[in-house]
Design a protein around this motif. Structure first.
Motif, mmCIF file in Angstrom:
data_model
loop_
_atom_site.group_PDB
_atom_site.id
_atom_site.type_symbol
_atom_site.label_atom_id
_atom_site.label_comp_id
_atom_site.label_asym_id
_atom_site.label_seq_id
_atom_site.Cartn_x
_atom_site.Cartn_y
_atom_site.Cartn_z
ATOM 1 N N GLU A 27 17.532 97.981 -7.876
ATOM 2 C CA GLU A 27 17.899 96.562 -8.050
ATOM 3 C C GLU A 27 16.672 95.722 -7.659
ATOM 4 O O GLU A 27 15.601 96.500 -7.011
ATOM 5 N N LYS A 28 16.258 94.607 -8.098
ATOM 6 C CA LYS A 28 15.191 93.989 -7.851
ATOM 7 C C LYS A 28 15.304 93.152 -6.563
ATOM 8 O O LYS A 28 15.930 92.276 -6.415
ATOM 9 N N GLN A 257 12.109 80.771 -16.357
ATOM 10 C CA GLN A 257 12.133 82.343 -16.084
ATOM 11 C C GLN A 257 12.639 82.688 -14.732
ATOM 12 O O GLN A 257 13.497 83.665 -14.409
ATOM 13 N N ARG A 259 14.886 81.213 -13.157
ATOM 14 C CA ARG A 259 16.525 81.016 -13.221
ATOM 15 C C ARG A 259 17.210 82.374 -13.752
ATOM 16 O O ARG A 259 18.331 82.526 -13.054
ATOM 17 N N GLN A 260 16.640 82.936 -14.676
ATOM 18 C CA GLN A 260 17.224 84.205 -15.289
ATOM 19 C C GLN A 260 17.222 85.138 -14.469
ATOM 20 O O GLN A 260 18.268 85.849 -14.105
ATOM 21 N N ASP A 261 16.287 85.437 -13.540
ATOM 22 C CA ASP A 261 16.349 86.316 -12.371
ATOM 23 C C ASP A 261 17.316 86.207 -11.346
ATOM 24 O O ASP A 261 18.273 86.883 -10.687
ATOM 25 N N GLU A 263 19.913 84.200 -11.510
ATOM 26 C CA GLU A 263 21.401 84.300 -12.150
ATOM 27 C C GLU A 263 21.683 85.869 -12.108
ATOM 28 O O GLU A 263 22.867 86.007 -11.754
ATOM 29 N N ARG A 264 21.046 86.789 -12.454
ATOM 30 C CA ARG A 264 21.304 88.043 -12.409
ATOM 31 C C ARG A 264 21.494 88.416 -11.096
ATOM 32 O O ARG A 264 22.354 89.492 -10.998
ATOM 33 N N PHE A 265 20.680 88.143 -10.154
ATOM 34 C CA PHE A 265 20.906 88.479 -8.849
ATOM 35 C C PHE A 265 22.258 88.084 -8.021
ATOM 36 O O PHE A 265 22.837 88.796 -7.542
ATOM 37 N N GLY A 267 24.587 86.611 -9.689
ATOM 38 C CA GLY A 267 25.793 86.951 -10.512
ATOM 39 C C GLY A 267 26.493 85.659 -10.915
ATOM 40 O O GLY A 267 27.834 85.570 -11.217
ATOM 41 N N GLU A 268 26.026 84.445 -10.745
ATOM 42 C CA GLU A 268 26.413 83.180 -10.939
ATOM 43 C C GLU A 268 25.585 82.201 -11.805
ATOM 44 O O GLU A 268 24.245 82.503 -11.771
ATOM 45 N N LYS A 269 26.093 80.907 -12.240
ATOM 46 C CA LYS A 269 25.120 80.206 -12.981
ATOM 47 C C LYS A 269 24.388 79.360 -12.074
ATOM 48 O O LYS A 269 24.918 79.319 -10.831
#
Length: 297
Positions: A27-28, A257, A259-261, A263-265, A267-269
Motif C-alpha cells: 500500500e502507498k 492528481q 485527489r486520485q491518490d 480517493e484510492r487511499f 476509499g471514498e469520493k
C-alpha cells in the motif's frame, strides 16, 4: 511460533527506500519522488504474515543538513536506527564512483552500531545483471555487511527473499500491531504527503524543497464523501505564482492528481480545495517546523 521485530530502512537520498516500504506493505503510505530528501520524517509501515510481523521504519535520506529542517531530519534518522533488530541499507545500483565515496561517508556512521546491516542493492531492473558483481565487491570493501541482496523495489524482484532474510534476524515474540494495521501515520498526514508529492513532481526544479502542506480541514459527510481543505506553504512570494500557475492551471493539476491518490487511499469520493501561502524561510523556523509535524523529540 510467531516472530516479530523492528527493521529500519536507510540510505542516501533517492536510493528507493520509500518505494521499498510501499512494495513490502502493499500500500502507498510513503510518497515517492525523483527529488532527494522527499521523506522528511520516519514513516512506520507494518508487514504481517501468519507467523511473522515486521515493523518497518522508512527514514529520510542521509545527507548533510543545510537548515533546521535538515537537522531535525538527521535526528529522525538517528532515532530510527536505535532499538531495532536489523537495518536495511539501500543503495542505487546506478551510482558513480563519486557517489560511492558518499556512500562510504554515510556507512561510516553505522559502524558505531552493533545492529546487523543488510545491504539491498536496488533498481537492478535498470542495469545489466553482470554489472552488479563489481559494484557489490566495491560495497563489500567499504563495509562489512551481514547480508547483501540485489533487488528491484519498483518491480518487486527479490523483495520476498529480502523479507525472508530479515525474518531470520527477528526473535520469537508477540505482534506489535493488529493484522489490519499497515501504518502508524494519521490519515491527515498521509493526505498531506500525497499533495506534497504531486507538487514536487509537477513543479520539477522550479520550487525545489521549500514546500510544506497543512491539512486545515478534513471532515466526512454522512454519505461518506470527504471535504478536505489544505494549504501549500512556500518560502518565497515568487514561488507562490509558480505553484498557482497561469490561470491557476498548475494548482488545479496538483489538486486533480492528489485527489486520485487520496480517493484510492480513503476509499471514498473527495472534494479537495487547495490554497498557496507564503511563509518565508520556514525551514529555519523551529516553531513552524514543529507545527507542521516535525516533533523536536
Amino acid at each position: 511460533m510467531m516472530k516479530s521485530g523492528f527493521v529500519a530502512i536507510t540510505g542516501r537520498p533517492n536510493a528507493g527506500k520509500s518505494t521499498l516500504l510501499n512494495r513490502i506493505i502493499g500500500e502507498k503510505v510513503a510518497i515517492v519522488s525523483k527529488k532527494p530528501q522527499t521523506t522528511r520524517t520516519k514513516i512506520l509501515g507494518v508487514h504481517t504474515e501468519e507467523d511473522c510481523q515486521i515493523v518497518l521504519i522508512d527514514t529520510p535520506g542521509i545527507h548533510k543538513p543545510h537548515n533546521k529542517l535538515g537537522q531535525r531530519m538527521e535526528k529522525y534518522i538517528y532515532s530510527a536506527t536505535q532499538d531495532i533488530d536489523v537495518l536495511v541499507y539501500v543503495v542505487d545500483c546506478n551510482i558513480s564512483d563519486r557517489e560511492l565515496e558518499l556512500e562510504k561517508e554515510s556507512l561510516d556512521g553505522l559502524k558505531k552500531s552493533n545492529v546487523p546491516v543488510v545491504l539491498a542493492v536496488n533498481k537492478i531492473d535498470s542495469v545489466q545483471k553482470l554489472s552488479l558483481l563489481p559494484l557489490m565487491d566495491k560495497l563489500k570493501s567499504i563495509y562489512n555487511f551481514d547480508e547483501i541482496i540485489p533487488i528491484s523495489a519498483q518491480k518487486g524482484e527479490n523483495v520476498d527473499r529480502l523479507l525472508k532474510i530479515l525474518e531470520g534476524y527477528l526473535s520469537e515474540g508477540p505482534k506489535f500491531f493488529p493484522d489490519d494495521i499497515i501504518t502508524d501515520q494519521p490519515e491527515r498526514q498521509i493526505v498531506a504527503e500525497f499533495i506534497r508529492e504531486k507538487a514536487l513532481r509537477l513543479l520539477n526544479k522550479e520550487v525545489p524543497h521549500g514546500i510544506a502542506v497543512e491539512i486545515e480541514k478534513m471532515s466526512q459527510r454522512e454519505n461518506g464523501t470527504y471535504d478536505i481543505m489544505a494549504a501549500i506553504y512556500c518560502e518565497k512570494q515568487s514561488h507562490k505564482g509558480i505553484i498557482i500557475g497561469k490561470g491557476g492551471e498548475k494548482l488545479k493539476d496538483i489538486g486533480r492528481q492528489s485527489r486520485q491518490d487520496i480517493e484510492r487511499f480513503l476509499g471514498e469520493k473527495v472534494y479537495l480545495e487547495l490554497w498557496v501561502k507564503v511563509k518565508e524561510n520556514w525551514r529555519n523556523l523551529d516553531n513552524f517546523i514543529t507545527e507542521m509535524g516535525f516533533d523536536k523529540k
